[in-house]
Structure formats: structure tokens, C-alpha cells
Design a protein around this motif. Structure first.
Motif, PDB file in Angstrom:
ATOM      1  N   ALA A  66     -19.122  23.631  19.786  1.00  0.00           N
ATOM      2  CA  ALA A  66     -20.304  23.204  20.961  1.00  0.00           C
ATOM      3  C   ALA A  66     -21.468  23.546  20.783  1.00  0.00           C
ATOM      4  CB  ALA A  66     -20.458  24.734  21.784  1.00  0.00           C
ATOM      5  N   SER A  67     -22.065  24.268  19.237  1.00  0.00           N
ATOM      6  CA  SER A  67     -23.471  24.288  19.155  1.00  0.00           C
ATOM      7  C   SER A  67     -23.467  23.143  17.904  1.00  0.00           C
ATOM      8  CB  SER A  67     -23.344  25.791  17.767  1.00  0.00           C
ATOM      9  OG  SER A  67     -24.432  25.518  17.275  1.00  0.00           O
ATOM     10  N   LEU A  68     -22.275  22.558  17.170  1.00  0.00           N
ATOM     11  CA  LEU A  68     -22.533  21.516  16.533  1.00  0.00           C
ATOM     12  C   LEU A  68     -23.608  20.202  18.004  1.00  0.00           C
ATOM     13  CD1 LEU A  68     -19.964  21.371  13.700  1.00  0.00           C
ATOM     14  CD2 LEU A  68     -22.498  21.842  13.504  1.00  0.00           C
ATOM     15  N   LEU A  69     -22.338  20.341  18.802  1.00  0.00           N
ATOM     16  CA  LEU A  69     -22.341  19.397  19.625  1.00  0.00           C
ATOM     17  C   LEU A  69     -23.780  19.268  20.269  1.00  0.00           C
ATOM     18  CD1 LEU A  69     -21.236  16.507  21.351  1.00  0.00           C
ATOM     19  CD2 LEU A  69     -20.327  18.188  22.554  1.00  0.00           C
ATOM     20  N   GLN A  70     -24.331  20.364  20.638  1.00  0.00           N
ATOM     21  CA  GLN A  70     -25.528  20.668  21.957  1.00  0.00           C
ATOM     22  C   GLN A  70     -26.340  20.108  20.369  1.00  0.00           C
ATOM     23  OE1 GLN A  70     -25.741  24.752  22.281  1.00  0.00           O
ATOM     24  NE2 GLN A  70     -25.878  24.784  25.003  1.00  0.00           N
ATOM     25  N   ARG A  71     -26.766  20.259  19.202  1.00  0.00           N
ATOM     26  CA  ARG A  71     -27.544  19.465  17.969  1.00  0.00           C
ATOM     27  C   ARG A  71     -27.727  18.450  18.143  1.00  0.00           C
ATOM     28  NH1 ARG A  71     -26.318  23.794  14.031  1.00  0.00           N
ATOM     29  NH2 ARG A  71     -26.833  21.795  12.784  1.00  0.00           N
ATOM     30  N   ALA A  72     -26.457  18.249  17.933  1.00  0.00           N
ATOM     31  CA  ALA A  72     -26.751  16.366  17.866  1.00  0.00           C
ATOM     32  C   ALA A  72     -26.845  15.841  19.386  1.00  0.00           C
ATOM     33  CB  ALA A  72     -24.812  16.502  18.184  1.00  0.00           C
ATOM     34  N   GLY A  73     -26.068  15.935  20.254  1.00  0.00           N
ATOM     35  CA  GLY A  73     -27.122  15.798  21.871  1.00  0.00           C
ATOM     36  C   GLY A  73     -28.154  15.506  21.863  1.00  0.00           C
ATOM     37  N   ARG A  74     -29.192  16.489  21.225  1.00  0.00           N
ATOM     38  CA  ARG A  74     -30.588  16.834  21.203  1.00  0.00           C
ATOM     39  C   ARG A  74     -31.357  15.541  19.353  1.00  0.00           C
ATOM     40  NH1 ARG A  74     -29.867  22.334  22.056  1.00  0.00           N
ATOM     41  NH2 ARG A  74     -29.844  22.512  20.046  1.00  0.00           N
ATOM     42  N   GLY A  75     -30.050  14.847  19.024  1.00  0.00           N
ATOM     43  CA  GLY A  75     -30.448  14.101  17.993  1.00  0.00           C
ATOM     44  C   GLY A  75     -30.453  14.254  16.301  1.00  0.00           C
ATOM     45  N   ASP A  76     -30.058  15.569  16.430  1.00  0.00           N
ATOM     46  CA  ASP A  76     -29.572  16.449  15.279  1.00  0.00           C
ATOM     47  C   ASP A  76     -28.106  15.713  14.483  1.00  0.00           C
ATOM     48  OD1 ASP A  76     -28.964  18.150  12.450  1.00  0.00           O
ATOM     49  OD2 ASP A  76     -29.128  19.269  13.971  1.00  0.00           O
ATOM     50  N   GLU A  77     -28.924  14.778  13.343  1.00  0.00           N
ATOM     51  CA  GLU A  77     -27.612  14.155  12.782  1.00  0.00           C
ATOM     52  C   GLU A  77     -27.322  14.885  11.638  1.00  0.00           C
ATOM     53  OE1 GLU A  77     -29.294  10.330  10.366  1.00  0.00           O
ATOM     54  OE2 GLU A  77     -30.885  10.250  12.494  1.00  0.00           O
ATOM     55  N   GLU A 127     -16.016   3.708  17.101  1.00  0.00           N
ATOM     56  CA  GLU A 127     -16.140   3.696  18.551  1.00  0.00           C
ATOM     57  C   GLU A 127     -16.532   5.052  19.637  1.00  0.00           C
ATOM     58  OE1 GLU A 127     -14.571   0.118  20.687  1.00  0.00           O
ATOM     59  OE2 GLU A 127     -15.133  -0.702  18.824  1.00  0.00           O
ATOM     60  N   ALA A 128     -16.010   5.752  19.136  1.00  0.00           N
ATOM     61  CA  ALA A 128     -15.664   7.116  19.769  1.00  0.00           C
ATOM     62  C   ALA A 128     -16.821   7.947  19.865  1.00  0.00           C
ATOM     63  CB  ALA A 128     -14.069   7.418  19.833  1.00  0.00           C
ATOM     64  N   PHE A 129     -16.780   7.830  18.609  1.00  0.00           N
ATOM     65  CA  PHE A 129     -17.757   8.869  17.845  1.00  0.00           C
ATOM     66  C   PHE A 129     -19.503   8.217  18.765  1.00  0.00           C
ATOM     67  CE2 PHE A 129     -14.790  10.671  15.102  1.00  0.00           C
ATOM     68  CZ  PHE A 129     -15.544  11.868  14.693  1.00  0.00           C
ATOM     69  N   VAL A 130     -19.235   7.728  18.630  1.00  0.00           N
ATOM     70  CA  VAL A 130     -20.590   6.651  19.138  1.00  0.00           C
ATOM     71  C   VAL A 130     -20.717   6.790  20.724  1.00  0.00           C
ATOM     72  CG1 VAL A 130     -21.699   4.187  19.955  1.00  0.00           C
ATOM     73  CG2 VAL A 130     -20.833   4.757  17.503  1.00  0.00           C
ATOM     74  N   GLU A 131     -19.285   6.706  21.379  1.00  0.00           N
ATOM     75  CA  GLU A 131     -19.528   7.440  22.783  1.00  0.00           C
ATOM     76  C   GLU A 131     -19.755   8.446  22.768  1.00  0.00           C
ATOM     77  OE1 GLU A 131     -19.128   6.078  26.214  1.00  0.00           O
ATOM     78  OE2 GLU A 131     -20.135   4.478  24.621  1.00  0.00           O
ATOM     79  N   LEU A 132     -19.462   9.701  22.123  1.00  0.00           N
ATOM     80  CA  LEU A 132     -19.173  11.304  21.803  1.00  0.00           C
ATOM     81  C   LEU A 132     -20.976  11.391  21.109  1.00  0.00           C
ATOM     82  CD1 LEU A 132     -18.297  13.595  21.404  1.00  0.00           C
ATOM     83  CD2 LEU A 132     -17.816  13.734  19.139  1.00  0.00           C
ATOM     84  N   TRP A 133     -21.329  10.743  20.614  1.00  0.00           N
ATOM     85  CA  TRP A 133     -23.459  11.443  20.044  1.00  0.00           C
ATOM     86  C   TRP A 133     -24.107  10.998  21.408  1.00  0.00           C
ATOM     87  CZ3 TRP A 133     -26.010  11.885  16.595  1.00  0.00           C
ATOM     88  CH2 TRP A 133     -27.490  11.530  16.047  1.00  0.00           C
ATOM     89  N   ARG A 134     -23.246   9.391  22.026  1.00  0.00           N
ATOM     90  CA  ARG A 134     -23.909   9.142  22.841  1.00  0.00           C
ATOM     91  C   ARG A 134     -23.930   9.993  24.399  1.00  0.00           C
ATOM     92  NH1 ARG A 134     -23.886   5.876  28.027  1.00  0.00           N
ATOM     93  NH2 ARG A 134     -21.674   5.371  27.704  1.00  0.00           N
TER      94      ARG A 134
END
Length: 186
Positions: free
Chosen positions: A11-22, A56-63
Motif C-alpha cells: 500500500a505504501s508503494l502504491l501510494q507513492r506510485a500514485g503520487r508519481g514516484d517511479e 497494460e495492467a501495470f499502466v492501469e495500475l499506475w493510472r
């Protein structure tokens, strides 16, 4: 997307990824890729397409990362659901394309063999050439200019330096003779 790293380390990684953290997204990818690819492969069944759909799934996950709600399930289950949906969408899209192609193929008239058509054309061509040889020279010349050369009666008359009425008569007589030679019923 308020989840603590204690309840779900992803969840922490996803939160940071959602804020643009590559970097966080890269770590998330490393953690989830084998599982997501496995899910997609089971649905799609084609290794090459499975790789595409997993991407594609990872792109959606990022988005969609900012929309993740920890109260609705773990990151793993959310990502698995998203990957499964992407795989199902691909399968449905592929099937729709095949169905569309099949419907279009059924709409087209069934065409006979090209070989058979070629044989008939050769036989007909031979018959026509033989029938043309039985015309007088002046009739054959007028017919060839009009029908094979694509000239009008007037143009044929000018080319042969003959009156247009005479050309019309020659061509009419030639066509009657050709009809008789070829056995065409009127």
C-alpha cells in the motif's frame, strides 16, 4: 488511499506510485509482476499477448493508483482484479475481431476457383479469336478498333477514313456474323 505500511506493505508503494514516484512503482512492479502475469496468462493463454496485457495492467495500475482504497481490499487483490479485467477485455476484443472478420467473410459471395475462371476465359478467348478470323478484313478492323481499342464509331470512321454510317454498318454486320459463329442465342 490511506493505508499503513503495517497492514499492507504494498500500500505504501502504491501510494507513492500514485503520487508519481517511479522508484516506488518499480518496486511495486517487481513485487506484483509474476503474480499478475500468471493471472493474465491463464486467461489469455498466449505468452506474447500475456506480456502485452500484463504491461497494460501495470499502466492501469499506475493510472488508477490514486483511487485505491485500502478498506476495499489488499493491493495484491486489487491489482489481481485489475489484471484479470484487462485480460478478459483482451480476450473479448480478440473474439469480437474474429467474429467481425467471420461475418464479413460470410457476406462476400463465394468465388469460384481462379483456375476454372482462367480456363473458361482462355476457351472463350480462343473461340472469339477464331470467330474474328472469319470476318472480312474491313469488318475485323472496325470491330477491333471499336471494341478492343475503345474508340467510338466516329473515331473509327476518322481512323479508317470512312463515313460514320459505313462504319456502323460494318460493325453491325460483323457483330451479327460473330453472334452466328459463336452460337449466341438472341
Amino acid at each position: 488511499m490511506e493505508a499503513s505500511a503495517d497492514s499492507d506493505p504494498l500500500a505504501s508503494l502504491l501510494q507513492r506510485a500514485g503520487r508519481g514516484d517511479e522508484s516506488a512503482f518499480s518496486d511495486l512492479y517487481d513485487s506484483l509482476a509474476p503474480m499478475l502475469h500468471g493471472i493474465v496468462l491463464k486467461v489469455v493463454r498466449d505468452p506474447a499477448q500475456s506480456e502485452e496485457v500484463t504491461q497494460e495492467a501495470f499502466v492501469e495500475l499506475w493510472r488508477l493508483a490514486p483511487r485505491y482504497e485500502a478498506s476495499r481490499g489488499s493491493v495484491r487483490s486489487w491489482a489481481a482484479t485489475l489484471a484479470h479485467r484487462c485480460a478478459i477485455d483482451r480476450v473479448r476484443s480478440e473474439q469480437a475481431g474474429r467474429d467481425r472478420t467471420e461475418r464479413e467473410a460470410q457476406k462476400r459471395p463465394i468465388q469460384s476457383s481462379d483456375v476454372a475462371e482462367q480456363v473458361v476465359a482462355n476457351i472463350d478467348g480462343t473461340r472469339v479469336r477464331k470467330a474474328l478470323e472469319r470476318l472480312t478484313d474491313i469488318q475485323r478492323q472496325a470491330v477491333e478498333l471499336a471494341y478492343f481499342g475503345g474508340h467510338t464509331y466516329r473515331e473509327v470512321a476518322v481512323l479508317l477514313d470512312v463515313a460514320e454510317g459505313t462504319i456502323k454498318t460494318r460493325i453491325r454486320d460483323a457483330m451479327i456474323r460473330l453472334r452466328d459463329e459463336l452460337g449466341v442465342a438472341t
